[in-house]
Design an enzyme around this catalytic site. Sequence first.
Site, short mmCIF file in Angstrom:
data_model
loop_
_atom_site.label_atom_id
_atom_site.label_comp_id
_atom_site.label_asym_id
_atom_site.label_seq_id
_atom_site.Cartn_x
_atom_site.Cartn_y
_atom_site.Cartn_z
N SER A 1 0.85 -1.21 0.00
CA SER A 1 0.00 0.00 0.00
C SER A 1 0.88 1.24 0.00
O SER A 1 2.08 1.17 0.29
CB SER A 1 -0.85 -0.03 1.27
OG SER A 1 -1.44 1.21 1.55
N TYR B 1 -3.75 -0.18 9.87
CA TYR B 1 -3.49 -0.52 8.47
C TYR B 1 -2.05 -0.17 8.09
O TYR B 1 -1.35 -0.98 7.45
CB TYR B 1 -4.49 0.26 7.61
CG TYR B 1 -4.51 -0.08 6.14
CD1 TYR B 1 -5.15 -1.22 5.67
CD2 TYR B 1 -3.92 0.77 5.19
CE1 TYR B 1 -5.21 -1.51 4.32
CE2 TYR B 1 -3.98 0.48 3.84
CZ TYR B 1 -4.62 -0.66 3.41
OH TYR B 1 -4.67 -0.96 2.06
P1 NAP Z 1 -11.88 -4.97 -1.13
O1 NAP Z 1 -12.61 -4.45 -2.32
O2 NAP Z 1 -12.37 -4.61 0.22
O3 NAP Z 1 -11.64 -6.57 -1.21
C1 NAP Z 1 -10.94 -7.23 -0.19
C2 NAP Z 1 -11.10 -8.72 -0.30
O4 NAP Z 1 -10.43 -9.37 0.81
C3 NAP Z 1 -12.56 -9.16 -0.24
O5 NAP Z 1 -12.77 -10.18 -1.20
C4 NAP Z 1 -12.69 -9.72 1.18
O6 NAP Z 1 -13.68 -10.69 1.29
C5 NAP Z 1 -11.30 -10.34 1.35
N1 NAP Z 1 -10.99 -10.64 2.76
C6 NAP Z 1 -10.96 -9.77 3.80
N2 NAP Z 1 -10.62 -10.41 4.92
C7 NAP Z 1 -10.41 -11.73 4.60
C8 NAP Z 1 -10.04 -12.90 5.31
N3 NAP Z 1 -9.79 -12.87 6.65
N4 NAP Z 1 -9.92 -14.08 4.65
C9 NAP Z 1 -10.19 -14.14 3.33
N5 NAP Z 1 -10.56 -13.06 2.58
C10 NAP Z 1 -10.67 -11.88 3.22
O7 NAP Z 1 -10.40 -4.46 -1.20
P2 NAP Z 1 -9.50 -4.00 -2.44
O8 NAP Z 1 -9.53 -2.53 -2.48
O9 NAP Z 1 -9.76 -4.82 -3.65
O10 NAP Z 1 -8.10 -4.38 -1.80
C11 NAP Z 1 -7.42 -5.61 -2.02
C12 NAP Z 1 -6.06 -5.49 -1.37
O11 NAP Z 1 -5.37 -4.36 -1.89
C13 NAP Z 1 -6.11 -5.29 0.15
O12 NAP Z 1 -5.03 -5.94 0.74
C14 NAP Z 1 -5.94 -3.78 0.29
O13 NAP Z 1 -5.42 -3.40 1.52
C15 NAP Z 1 -4.97 -3.51 -0.83
N6 NAP Z 1 -4.94 -2.13 -1.31
C16 NAP Z 1 -6.07 -1.51 -1.72
C17 NAP Z 1 -5.97 -0.21 -2.22
C18 NAP Z 1 -7.14 0.58 -2.71
O14 NAP Z 1 -6.99 1.79 -2.91
N7 NAP Z 1 -8.30 -0.02 -2.93
C19 NAP Z 1 -4.73 0.41 -2.28
C20 NAP Z 1 -3.60 -0.27 -1.81
C21 NAP Z 1 -3.72 -1.55 -1.33
P3 NAP Z 1 -15.13 -10.35 1.92
O15 NAP Z 1 -15.95 -9.85 0.78
O16 NAP Z 1 -15.58 -11.68 2.44
O17 NAP Z 1 -14.95 -9.34 3.00
C1 GCO Z 2 -7.05 5.19 3.10
C2 GCO Z 2 -7.09 4.23 1.96
C3 GCO Z 2 -5.73 3.63 1.66
C4 GCO Z 2 -5.75 2.86 0.38
C5 GCO Z 2 -4.48 2.26 -0.07
C6 GCO Z 2 -3.47 3.25 -0.47
O1 GCO Z 2 -8.00 5.23 3.86
O2 GCO Z 2 -6.07 5.94 3.20
O3 GCO Z 2 -8.06 3.27 2.07
O4 GCO Z 2 -5.08 3.15 2.73
O5 GCO Z 2 -6.75 1.91 0.36
O6 GCO Z 2 -4.00 1.23 0.74
O7 GCO Z 2 -2.41 2.63 -1.09
#
Ligand code: NAP
Ligand code: GCO
Length: 267
Positions: free
Chosen positions: A148, A161
């Site tokens: 992240s 986080y």
């Molecule tokens: P999301 O839309 O909230 O999807 C997260 C997924 O993780 C969901 O399928 C959720 O399943 C699953 N999950 C959560 N806890 C779990 C557990 N204990 N066991 C198995 N599955 C679990 O999130 P996303 O934005 O696609 O993010 C995916 C990854 O990228 C995360 O690690 C997040 O921190 C990272 N990320 C996101 C962003 C962003 O801007 N969106 C940026 C940087 C990093 P359920 O539906 O069952 O809850």
């Molecule tokens: C926040 C965001 C982030 C992003 C992501 C950034 O509240 O600042 O949710 O943490 O999801 O991980 O890279």
Amino acid sequence: MSFSMDMFELKGKVALVTGAVYGIGFEIAKGLAAAGATIVFNDRHEEGVKKGIENYKEIGIKAYGFVFDITDEAAVEAGVKKIEDEVGVIDILVNNAGIIKRIPMLEMTAEDFRQVVDIDLNGQFIMSKAVLPSMIKKGHGKIINICSMMSELGRETVAGYAAAKGGLKMLTKNICSEFGEANIQCNGIGPGYIATPQTAPLRELQEDGSKHPFDQFIISKTPAARWGEPEDLAGSAVFLASDASNFVNGHILYVDGGILAYIGKQP
Ligand code: NAP
Ligand code: GCO
């Protein structure tokens, strides 16, 4: 091995992407499938697995779904064994599943903090530990940890986080250090701000129809001047899953539209 485009080919490889029913995990899995990999995913609930299988089927991908929670070590070990028996040894693990809690630190309970670290860091340790023995036996393996901006930067309300994602960056380097000799590459992808359900609350329109202030803030902090889309991450995932990255290890590839390079708009 001299360079050829075949190095990006993933035919014959089994890729497990955690939490890939929708969002970033789903788009990464689509990318890996387009490069030839067989896709396996998990969800905590049976309905999630059913939904995931349908989502993949709709776009012509036969994916294999399994129910387990990444924080439950016994369930993960049983799940990985089932995958190995029913689909094959996992060549590529993408540690994607994760949660966020946005709560000011002085209001965040130790239990909230613990829960985020448990899913976003301990879960990745448990998953990696479960797939490594067969990777070592097979003589190769790729682990990709979804890090992240918060692996590098802090901000108000995301103490748990940021601690977990900073830790995940170092877990990545440690897996690289400990298993590089076994021909295992462990790298991270650090997405910028990506439009998924996780960030939907930060993009909600205001009552008067104007943009959420955080939405405007992120666009102003991003040289690309937009939110990322989950599909922006697929190319990096294919690279880090493929033989094209066999000498890339312990690296975090930030896919952030330039956020980490930028000091911010001058006043
Ligand atoms: P999301 O839309 O909230 O999807 C997260 C997924 O993780 C969901 O399928 C959720 O399943 C699953 N999950 C959560 N806890 C779990 C557990 N204990 N066991 C198995 N599955 C679990 O999130 P996303 O934005 O696609 O993010 C995916 C990854 O990228 C995360 O690690 C997040 O921190 C990272 N990320 C996101 C962003 C962003 O801007 N969106 C940026 C940087 C990093 P359920 O539906 O069952 O809850
Ligand atoms: C926040 C965001 C982030 C992003 C992501 C950034 O509240 O600042 O949710 O943490 O999801 O991980 O890279």
